[in-house]
Motif scaffolding. Structure first.
Motif, PDB file in Angstrom:
ATOM      1  N   ASP A  24      42.811 -12.484  55.836  1.00 41.54           N
ATOM      2  CA  ASP A  24      41.947 -12.131  54.730  1.00 41.54           C
ATOM      3  C   ASP A  24      40.725 -13.049  54.758  1.00 41.54           C
ATOM      4  O   ASP A  24      40.864 -14.250  54.989  1.00 41.54           O
ATOM      5  CB  ASP A  24      42.660 -12.330  53.383  1.00 41.54           C
ATOM      6  CG  ASP A  24      43.724 -11.271  53.111  1.00 41.54           C
ATOM      7  OD1 ASP A  24      43.737 -10.239  53.810  1.00 41.54           O
ATOM      8  OD2 ASP A  24      44.520 -11.494  52.190  1.00 41.54           O
ATOM      9  N   PRO A  25      39.547 -12.504  54.513  1.00 36.27           N
ATOM     10  CA  PRO A  25      38.365 -13.366  54.469  1.00 36.27           C
ATOM     11  C   PRO A  25      38.412 -14.267  53.231  1.00 36.27           C
ATOM     12  O   PRO A  25      39.054 -13.935  52.228  1.00 36.27           O
ATOM     13  CB  PRO A  25      37.198 -12.375  54.366  1.00 36.27           C
ATOM     14  CG  PRO A  25      37.802 -11.122  53.854  1.00 36.27           C
ATOM     15  CD  PRO A  25      39.235 -11.096  54.292  1.00 36.27           C
ATOM     16  N   ALA A  26      37.733 -15.383  53.322  1.00 40.82           N
ATOM     17  CA  ALA A  26      37.650 -16.293  52.174  1.00 40.82           C
ATOM     18  C   ALA A  26      36.893 -15.603  51.044  1.00 40.82           C
ATOM     19  O   ALA A  26      35.919 -14.890  51.283  1.00 40.82           O
ATOM     20  CB  ALA A  26      36.939 -17.573  52.585  1.00 40.82           C
ATOM     21  N   LEU A  27      37.353 -15.812  49.830  1.00 35.91           N
ATOM     22  CA  LEU A  27      36.697 -15.214  48.658  1.00 35.91           C
ATOM     23  C   LEU A  27      35.837 -16.265  47.967  1.00 35.91           C
ATOM     24  O   LEU A  27      36.203 -17.432  47.913  1.00 35.91           O
ATOM     25  CB  LEU A  27      37.751 -14.661  47.695  1.00 35.91           C
ATOM     26  CG  LEU A  27      38.640 -13.558  48.255  1.00 35.91           C
ATOM     27  CD1 LEU A  27      39.638 -13.095  47.210  1.00 35.91           C
ATOM     28  CD2 LEU A  27      37.817 -12.390  48.765  1.00 35.91           C
ATOM     29  N   PRO A  28      34.706 -15.811  47.424  1.00 34.01           N
ATOM     30  CA  PRO A  28      33.811 -16.767  46.742  1.00 34.01           C
ATOM     31  C   PRO A  28      34.381 -17.207  45.397  1.00 34.01           C
ATOM     32  O   PRO A  28      35.195 -16.577  44.809  1.00 34.01           O
ATOM     33  CB  PRO A  28      32.522 -15.961  46.554  1.00 34.01           C
ATOM     34  CG  PRO A  28      32.933 -14.530  46.573  1.00 34.01           C
ATOM     35  CD  PRO A  28      34.174 -14.465  47.422  1.00 34.01           C
ATOM     36  N   HIS A  50      28.093  -4.520  38.410  1.00 30.86           N
ATOM     37  CA  HIS A  50      27.984  -5.854  37.811  1.00 30.86           C
ATOM     38  C   HIS A  50      28.017  -7.006  38.810  1.00 30.86           C
ATOM     39  O   HIS A  50      27.602  -8.116  38.476  1.00 30.86           O
ATOM     40  CB  HIS A  50      29.092  -6.054  36.776  1.00 30.86           C
ATOM     41  CG  HIS A  50      29.058  -5.050  35.678  1.00 30.86           C
ATOM     42  ND1 HIS A  50      28.107  -5.059  34.687  1.00 30.86           N
ATOM     43  CD2 HIS A  50      29.846  -3.974  35.432  1.00 30.86           C
ATOM     44  CE1 HIS A  50      28.313  -4.042  33.872  1.00 30.86           C
ATOM     45  NE2 HIS A  50      29.362  -3.368  34.293  1.00 30.86           N
ATOM     46  N   HIS A  51      28.522  -6.762  39.998  1.00 31.73           N
ATOM     47  CA  HIS A  51      28.655  -7.839  40.989  1.00 31.73           C
ATOM     48  C   HIS A  51      28.306  -7.339  42.391  1.00 31.73           C
ATOM     49  O   HIS A  51      29.133  -7.395  43.305  1.00 31.73           O
ATOM     50  CB  HIS A  51      30.085  -8.409  40.974  1.00 31.73           C
ATOM     51  CG  HIS A  51      30.532  -8.825  39.619  1.00 31.73           C
ATOM     52  ND1 HIS A  51      30.050  -9.946  38.997  1.00 31.73           N
ATOM     53  CD2 HIS A  51      31.394  -8.243  38.747  1.00 31.73           C
ATOM     54  CE1 HIS A  51      30.607 -10.057  37.804  1.00 31.73           C
ATOM     55  NE2 HIS A  51      31.409  -9.034  37.625  1.00 31.73           N
ATOM     56  N   PRO A  52      27.086  -6.854  42.584  1.00 25.39           N
ATOM     57  CA  PRO A  52      26.717  -6.324  43.899  1.00 25.39           C
ATOM     58  C   PRO A  52      26.851  -7.362  45.018  1.00 25.39           C
ATOM     59  O   PRO A  52      27.028  -6.986  46.172  1.00 25.39           O
ATOM     60  CB  PRO A  52      25.272  -5.863  43.730  1.00 25.39           C
ATOM     61  CG  PRO A  52      24.793  -6.504  42.481  1.00 25.39           C
ATOM     62  CD  PRO A  52      25.991  -6.789  41.629  1.00 25.39           C
ATOM     63  N   ASP A  53      26.815  -8.630  44.655  1.00 29.78           N
ATOM     64  CA  ASP A  53      27.004  -9.687  45.647  1.00 29.78           C
ATOM     65  C   ASP A  53      28.426  -9.696  46.197  1.00 29.78           C
ATOM     66  O   ASP A  53      28.684 -10.275  47.252  1.00 29.78           O
ATOM     67  CB  ASP A  53      26.679 -11.058  45.045  1.00 29.78           C
ATOM     68  CG  ASP A  53      27.479 -11.349  43.785  1.00 29.78           C
ATOM     69  OD1 ASP A  53      27.542 -10.464  42.888  1.00 29.78           O
ATOM     70  OD2 ASP A  53      28.046 -12.447  43.678  1.00 29.78           O
ATOM     71  N   LEU A  54      29.350  -9.034  45.504  1.00 29.39           N
ATOM     72  CA  LEU A  54      30.752  -8.991  45.950  1.00 29.39           C
ATOM     73  C   LEU A  54      31.093  -7.732  46.752  1.00 29.39           C
ATOM     74  O   LEU A  54      32.199  -7.617  47.273  1.00 29.39           O
ATOM     75  CB  LEU A  54      31.702  -9.088  44.748  1.00 29.39           C
ATOM     76  CG  LEU A  54      31.698 -10.397  43.983  1.00 29.39           C
ATOM     77  CD1 LEU A  54      32.669 -10.318  42.805  1.00 29.39           C
ATOM     78  CD2 LEU A  54      32.055 -11.558  44.905  1.00 29.39           C
ATOM     79  N   ILE A  55      30.162  -6.795  46.860  1.00 27.10           N
ATOM     80  CA  ILE A  55      30.466  -5.532  47.548  1.00 27.10           C
ATOM     81  C   ILE A  55      30.904  -5.784  48.990  1.00 27.10           C
ATOM     82  O   ILE A  55      31.965  -5.306  49.407  1.00 27.10           O
ATOM     83  CB  ILE A  55      29.258  -4.567  47.503  1.00 27.10           C
ATOM     84  CG1 ILE A  55      28.975  -4.136  46.074  1.00 27.10           C
ATOM     85  CG2 ILE A  55      29.510  -3.347  48.388  1.00 27.10           C
ATOM     86  CD1 ILE A  55      27.665  -3.366  45.895  1.00 27.10           C
ATOM     87  N   SER A  56      30.120  -6.525  49.741  1.00 22.41           N
ATOM     88  CA  SER A  56      30.479  -6.751  51.149  1.00 22.41           C
ATOM     89  C   SER A  56      31.742  -7.602  51.266  1.00 22.41           C
ATOM     90  O   SER A  56      32.544  -7.397  52.183  1.00 22.41           O
ATOM     91  CB  SER A  56      29.317  -7.385  51.917  1.00 22.41           C
ATOM     92  OG  SER A  56      29.010  -8.657  51.390  1.00 22.41           O
ATOM     93  N   VAL A  57      31.943  -8.519  50.334  1.00 21.97           N
ATOM     94  CA  VAL A  57      33.156  -9.348  50.346  1.00 21.97           C
ATOM     95  C   VAL A  57      34.378  -8.473  50.074  1.00 21.97           C
ATOM     96  O   VAL A  57      35.398  -8.585  50.757  1.00 21.97           O
ATOM     97  CB  VAL A  57      33.056 -10.491  49.316  1.00 21.97           C
ATOM     98  CG1 VAL A  57      34.329 -11.315  49.283  1.00 21.97           C
ATOM     99  CG2 VAL A  57      31.847 -11.360  49.591  1.00 21.97           C
ATOM    100  N   TRP A  58      34.278  -7.584  49.072  1.00 16.35           N
ATOM    101  CA  TRP A  58      35.378  -6.668  48.760  1.00 16.35           C
ATOM    102  C   TRP A  58      35.680  -5.763  49.955  1.00 16.35           C
ATOM    103  O   TRP A  58      36.825  -5.589  50.339  1.00 16.35           O
ATOM    104  CB  TRP A  58      35.075  -5.836  47.516  1.00 16.35           C
ATOM    105  CG  TRP A  58      35.948  -4.624  47.394  1.00 16.35           C
ATOM    106  CD1 TRP A  58      35.551  -3.332  47.395  1.00 16.35           C
ATOM    107  CD2 TRP A  58      37.382  -4.598  47.299  1.00 16.35           C
ATOM    108  NE1 TRP A  58      36.641  -2.495  47.306  1.00 16.35           N
ATOM    109  CE2 TRP A  58      37.771  -3.248  47.246  1.00 16.35           C
ATOM    110  CE3 TRP A  58      38.361  -5.574  47.271  1.00 16.35           C
ATOM    111  CZ2 TRP A  58      39.102  -2.850  47.154  1.00 16.35           C
ATOM    112  CZ3 TRP A  58      39.703  -5.188  47.176  1.00 16.35           C
ATOM    113  CH2 TRP A  58      40.056  -3.839  47.116  1.00 16.35           C
ATOM    114  N   HIS A  59      34.653  -5.212  50.569  1.00 11.00           N
ATOM    115  CA  HIS A  59      34.862  -4.322  51.719  1.00 11.00           C
ATOM    116  C   HIS A  59      35.534  -5.068  52.867  1.00 11.00           C
ATOM    117  O   HIS A  59      36.445  -4.530  53.503  1.00 11.00           O
ATOM    118  CB  HIS A  59      33.548  -3.704  52.175  1.00 11.00           C
ATOM    119  CG  HIS A  59      33.043  -2.661  51.240  1.00 11.00           C
ATOM    120  ND1 HIS A  59      31.978  -1.843  51.529  1.00 11.00           N
ATOM    121  CD2 HIS A  59      33.427  -2.300  49.996  1.00 11.00           C
ATOM    122  CE1 HIS A  59      31.750  -1.014  50.523  1.00 11.00           C
ATOM    123  NE2 HIS A  59      32.613  -1.288  49.578  1.00 11.00           N
TER     124      HIS A  59
END
Length: 156
Positions: free
Chosen positions: A152-156, A108-117
Motif C-alpha cells: 500500500d502506498p504511504a498515506l498523507p 473536498h480533497h482533490p489532493d487525495l484523488i491520486s493517493v486514493w487511486h
C-alpha cells in the motif's frame, strides 16, 4: 502455469471489482491469460452469441463489495489529518457509500484523488494476483513477489 507478465492485471482487477447486475461475465483463458468479456447477446467477440459452457475459459467471479468497502475504511483511517479522516469515514455510512466517498474525495480533497487511486489500485492488483494463484494459474512464488513489490502506498 501462466507467466504473470502475460496477464493484464489491471483488467483482471476491473473484472474482480465489477459489481454491476448486467447479464455479462468476465472470463480468463487459462492458456494465454487473455481476459474476455462475454454477454449472452454478443458472445466474446461482440458479434456471435455463444453459451458459456461452450467456452474453455474460467469465469471471473467478482469479489464481494464489502472487501472493496473495507479499502475505503482503511484509507479514511490511514489519513493523518483526523478531521479529513473523520469526514471520509462519515461518507461511508448508509446506502450509496461508494458514490458518496468518491464524491467527497473529488469535491473536498482533490489532493487525495491520486493517493486514493494508488491505494485502491495497489490493493485491487494484489487481489487479482491472489485470485490467479487461487485458481492455480500462477505459482505461489510469483504471487508473493508481486505482493511484496506492491505494498500500500504511504498515506498523507
Amino acid at each position: 502455469m501462466l507467466r504473470l507478465d502475460r496477464v493484464d492485471i489491471e483488467d483482471l482487477a476491473t473484472a474482480l471489482a465489477d459489481q454491476t447486475d448486467y447479464e455479462h461475465r468476465w472470463l480468463i483463458d487459462p492458456r494465454t491469460g487473455e481476459i474476455a468479456f462475454w454477454t449472452s447477446d454478443t458472445g466474446i467477440d461482440g458479434e456471435n452469441p455463444v453459451e458459456l459452457d461452450e467456452l474453455d475459459l474460467i469465469p471471473i467471479v467478482p469479489i464481494p463489495s464489502h472487501v472493496w468497502f473495507q479499502d475505503m475504511v482503511d484509507f479514511a483511517e490511514g489519513i493523518s489529518d483526523p478531521e479529513v479522516g473523520r469526514r471520509l469515514a462519515q461518507a461511508l455510512h448508509g446506502r450509496g457509500a461508494f458514490r458518496r466517498f468518491k464524491n467527497h474525495v473529488h469535491e473536498h480533497h482533490p489532493d487525495l484523488i491520486s493517493v486514493w487511486h494508488a491505494f485502491r489500485d495497489a490493493r485491487a492488483e494484489r487481489r487479482a494476483v491472489e485470485w490467479l494463484q487461487d485458481q492455480g494459474l500462477i505459482d505461489e512464488e510469483s504471487a508473493q513477489q508481486f505482493a511484496a513489490d506492491r505494498p500500500d502506498p504511504a498515506l498523507p
